[in-house]
Design an enzyme around this catalytic site. Sequence first.
Site, PDB file in Angstrom:
ATOM      1  N   SER A  64     -79.057  64.898 116.305  1.00  0.00           N
ATOM      2  CA  SER A  64     -79.795  65.998 115.682  1.00  0.00           C
ATOM      3  C   SER A  64     -80.497  65.527 114.409  1.00  0.00           C
ATOM      4  O   SER A  64     -79.901  64.837 113.586  1.00  0.00           O
ATOM      5  CB  SER A  64     -78.808  67.115 115.332  1.00  0.00           C
ATOM      6  OG  SER A  64     -79.471  68.126 114.628  1.00  0.00           O
ATOM      7  N   CYS A  77     -68.125  65.961 117.039  1.00  0.00           N
ATOM      8  CA  CYS A  77     -69.278  66.020 116.142  1.00  0.00           C
ATOM      9  C   CYS A  77     -69.121  64.878 115.133  1.00  0.00           C
ATOM     10  O   CYS A  77     -68.165  64.844 114.364  1.00  0.00           O
ATOM     11  CB  CYS A  77     -69.290  67.388 115.459  1.00  0.00           C
ATOM     12  SG  CYS A  77     -70.661  67.588 114.341  1.00  0.00           S
ATOM     13  N   CYS A  92     -75.400  63.625 102.549  1.00  0.00           N
ATOM     14  CA  CYS A  92     -76.730  63.716 103.157  1.00  0.00           C
ATOM     15  C   CYS A  92     -77.757  63.965 102.062  1.00  0.00           C
ATOM     16  O   CYS A  92     -77.499  64.721 101.126  1.00  0.00           O
ATOM     17  CB  CYS A  92     -76.786  64.847 104.183  1.00  0.00           C
ATOM     18  SG  CYS A  92     -78.376  64.901 105.042  1.00  0.00           S
ATOM     19  N   CYS A 117     -70.669  74.186 111.935  1.00  0.00           N
ATOM     20  CA  CYS A 117     -71.950  73.553 111.670  1.00  0.00           C
ATOM     21  C   CYS A 117     -72.400  73.789 110.221  1.00  0.00           C
ATOM     22  O   CYS A 117     -72.396  74.918 109.744  1.00  0.00           O
ATOM     23  CB  CYS A 117     -72.956  74.157 112.638  1.00  0.00           C
ATOM     24  SG  CYS A 117     -74.370  73.144 112.841  1.00  0.00           S
ATOM     25  N   CYS A 129     -80.967  70.411 102.668  1.00  0.00           N
ATOM     26  CA  CYS A 129     -81.155  71.723 103.306  1.00  0.00           C
ATOM     27  C   CYS A 129     -80.355  72.777 102.529  1.00  0.00           C
ATOM     28  O   CYS A 129     -79.163  72.584 102.260  1.00  0.00           O
ATOM     29  CB  CYS A 129     -80.713  71.688 104.758  1.00  0.00           C
ATOM     30  SG  CYS A 129     -81.591  70.439 105.713  1.00  0.00           S
ATOM     31  N   CYS A 160     -76.812  74.220 103.709  1.00  0.00           N
ATOM     32  CA  CYS A 160     -75.825  73.275 104.234  1.00  0.00           C
ATOM     33  C   CYS A 160     -74.908  72.767 103.125  1.00  0.00           C
ATOM     34  O   CYS A 160     -75.376  72.281 102.093  1.00  0.00           O
ATOM     35  CB  CYS A 160     -76.559  72.107 104.886  1.00  0.00           C
ATOM     36  SG  CYS A 160     -75.469  70.774 105.382  1.00  0.00           S
ATOM     37  N   GLU A 202     -66.145  62.981 107.575  1.00  0.00           N
ATOM     38  CA  GLU A 202     -65.437  63.917 108.443  1.00  0.00           C
ATOM     39  C   GLU A 202     -66.074  63.922 109.822  1.00  0.00           C
ATOM     40  O   GLU A 202     -67.280  63.689 109.956  1.00  0.00           O
ATOM     41  CB  GLU A 202     -65.533  65.335 107.863  1.00  0.00           C
ATOM     42  CG  GLU A 202     -64.789  65.490 106.563  1.00  0.00           C
ATOM     43  CD  GLU A 202     -64.980  66.860 105.927  1.00  0.00           C
ATOM     44  OE1 GLU A 202     -64.151  67.231 105.102  1.00  0.00           O
ATOM     45  OE2 GLU A 202     -65.959  67.554 106.259  1.00  0.00           O
ATOM     46  N   SER A 234     -83.380  70.331 114.103  1.00  0.00           N
ATOM     47  CA  SER A 234     -82.871  71.446 113.322  1.00  0.00           C
ATOM     48  C   SER A 234     -84.092  72.170 112.738  1.00  0.00           C
ATOM     49  O   SER A 234     -84.644  71.751 111.732  1.00  0.00           O
ATOM     50  CB  SER A 234     -81.967  70.864 112.228  1.00  0.00           C
ATOM     51  OG  SER A 234     -81.315  71.864 111.547  1.00  0.00           O
ATOM     52  N   LEU A 235     -84.537  73.236 113.396  1.00  0.00           N
ATOM     53  CA  LEU A 235     -85.832  73.856 113.070  1.00  0.00           C
ATOM     54  C   LEU A 235     -85.687  74.916 111.965  1.00  0.00           C
ATOM     55  O   LEU A 235     -86.272  74.792 110.897  1.00  0.00           O
ATOM     56  CB  LEU A 235     -86.429  74.472 114.344  1.00  0.00           C
ATOM     57  CG  LEU A 235     -87.817  75.079 114.208  1.00  0.00           C
ATOM     58  CD1 LEU A 235     -88.843  74.022 113.837  1.00  0.00           C
ATOM     59  CD2 LEU A 235     -88.222  75.796 115.501  1.00  0.00           C
ATOM     60  N   ASN A 236     -84.981  75.965 112.259  1.00  0.00           N
ATOM     61  CA  ASN A 236     -84.534  76.945 111.253  1.00  0.00           C
ATOM     62  C   ASN A 236     -85.602  77.790 110.563  1.00  0.00           C
ATOM     63  O   ASN A 236     -85.291  78.529 109.623  1.00  0.00           O
ATOM     64  CB  ASN A 236     -83.686  76.263 110.165  1.00  0.00           C
ATOM     65  CG  ASN A 236     -82.624  75.386 110.770  1.00  0.00           C
ATOM     66  OD1 ASN A 236     -82.084  75.705 111.816  1.00  0.00           O
ATOM     67  ND2 ASN A 236     -82.333  74.262 110.156  1.00  0.00           N
ATOM     68  N   GLY A 294     -74.792  63.874 107.331  1.00  0.00           N
ATOM     69  CA  GLY A 294     -75.882  62.903 107.315  1.00  0.00           C
ATOM     70  C   GLY A 294     -77.040  63.231 108.222  1.00  0.00           C
ATOM     71  O   GLY A 294     -76.947  64.067 109.119  1.00  0.00           O
ATOM     72  N   GLU A 295     -78.163  62.546 107.946  1.00  0.00           N
ATOM     73  CA  GLU A 295     -79.372  62.645 108.772  1.00  0.00           C
ATOM     74  C   GLU A 295     -79.419  61.356 109.603  1.00  0.00           C
ATOM     75  O   GLU A 295     -79.740  60.279 109.080  1.00  0.00           O
ATOM     76  CB  GLU A 295     -80.596  62.779 107.848  1.00  0.00           C
ATOM     77  CG  GLU A 295     -81.941  62.476 108.487  1.00  0.00           C
ATOM     78  CD  GLU A 295     -82.244  63.272 109.745  1.00  0.00           C
ATOM     79  OE1 GLU A 295     -82.416  64.483 109.646  1.00  0.00           O
ATOM     80  OE2 GLU A 295     -82.314  62.665 110.839  1.00  0.00           O
ATOM     81  N   ASN A 339     -72.935  80.032 109.284  1.00  0.00           N
ATOM     82  CA  ASN A 339     -71.507  80.007 108.954  1.00  0.00           C
ATOM     83  C   ASN A 339     -71.356  80.064 107.438  1.00  0.00           C
ATOM     84  O   ASN A 339     -71.621  79.074 106.753  1.00  0.00           O
ATOM     85  CB  ASN A 339     -70.868  78.721 109.489  1.00  0.00           C
ATOM     86  CG  ASN A 339     -70.862  78.698 111.000  1.00  0.00           C
ATOM     87  OD1 ASN A 339     -70.380  79.633 111.640  1.00  0.00           O
ATOM     88  ND2 ASN A 339     -71.426  77.648 111.583  1.00  0.00           N
TER      89      ASN A 339
HETATM   90  S1  SF4 Z   1     -78.300  70.362 107.690  1.00  0.00           S
HETATM   91 FE1  SF4 Z   1     -78.073  68.226 108.371  1.00  0.00          FE
HETATM   92  S2  SF4 Z   1     -79.927  67.219 107.533  1.00  0.00           S
HETATM   93 FE2  SF4 Z   1     -79.732  69.162 106.405  1.00  0.00          FE
HETATM   94  S3  SF4 Z   1     -78.544  68.611 104.559  1.00  0.00           S
HETATM   95 FE3  SF4 Z   1     -77.057  69.294 106.137  1.00  0.00          FE
HETATM   96  S4  SF4 Z   1     -76.366  67.392 107.119  1.00  0.00           S
HETATM   97 FE4  SF4 Z   1     -78.285  66.935 106.030  1.00  0.00          FE
END
Ligand code: SF4
Length: 346
Positions: A193, A105, A112, A334, A116, A119, A92, A215-217, A161-162, A291
């Site tokens: 990112s 995006c 991925c 996101c 995380c 996500c 997507e 992506s710190l979080n 994905g990363e 989100n």
């Molecule tokens: S936030 Fe980004 S790196 Fe983390 S699982 Fe989701 S897509 Fe992968």
Amino acid sequence: MEKVNIKNLTVDEMTEKFSELGLESYRVTQVRKWLYQKLVLSFEEMTDIRKEHRLLLEEYFFIPSLILHGFQQSGDGTRKYLMGLEDERTVECVWIPEPKRATLCVSSQVGCGMGCGFCLTATMGVLRNLKVYEITEQIAAVKRSLKEGEKITNLVFMGMGEPLANTRNLFPALNILLDPLGFGFSRHHITVSTSGIAPEIEKFGNNTPVKLAISLNATTDKVRDEIMPINQKFPLEKLFEACRKMHLPKRNKITFEYVMLHGINDTLEDAKRLVKILSKLKAKLNLIPFNEYPGTSFKRPADEWVHQFQKVLLNAGFVVNVRKSRGRDILGACGQLAKKGWDREQ
Ligand code: SF4
């Protein structure tokens, strides 16, 4: 003889192959303009190239494309596209129009593997890396589908994905996106990112001039270990060390993305720790109120709370934006990409 995928070739590789076929080097310029600017899907359409040369190209190469299965449009104008790949898997990407710009995006992997906790894409696991042309063709396929007056001005690699787990294909794809004979994007208009694969960050700085977002979080290893498993391998200090060592082109700052999860990482102590962290780096911050999606236990903080958090950082003199959520009604915001909500889910 197996035909070569012309969109996986760098300029040098194309020049070499063309010379083996006896084609002049300026043909590379012509062909790349047709492929990436005029977005044609056949050699037949390259009308400023002699017929016999077009036939020669046809004999040795093929022009791949992604299958645009369709898109969903959010009430705010955001569109989420579903693209079919050569092995029938899908990815997507999300087009986000704003008054003065429009951002796409883009995805770098199918699924991925970074896991995380907040996500939706993570629930898929990683199925495979996208190839060079599968990255660039997302932009081409969306461009072909845009209506008169619509455009793509910015790219962010924040889809599925990363990206830094797929640098072998990411770096050549970025070259094509930046190349004036390719898509011709400015380096200031592309952001990649990462969740924080520390050793790849230095490599990134040495290989491409585009912007980096982390992506710190979380502001402590304890919390980050829990919500981002990558932190167990590359804890915060290792991550910041990589950021400090990375070559940053002039005027670039690293953007830190901070998904705000209520009760997990959104206390005022977190805001104060962020001030400390950012003061040691050339950095700016994007706050992303979480989100929510069906089935998640994480909560989005109230707007007023986000505002208080932001104020601590603004008072310390940082550039801090609160990201507006776009496309939430179509799971296009996101962290929400996971091929949900389509008729043809796989
Ligand atoms: S936030 Fe980004 S790196 Fe983390 S699982 Fe989701 S897509 Fe992968």
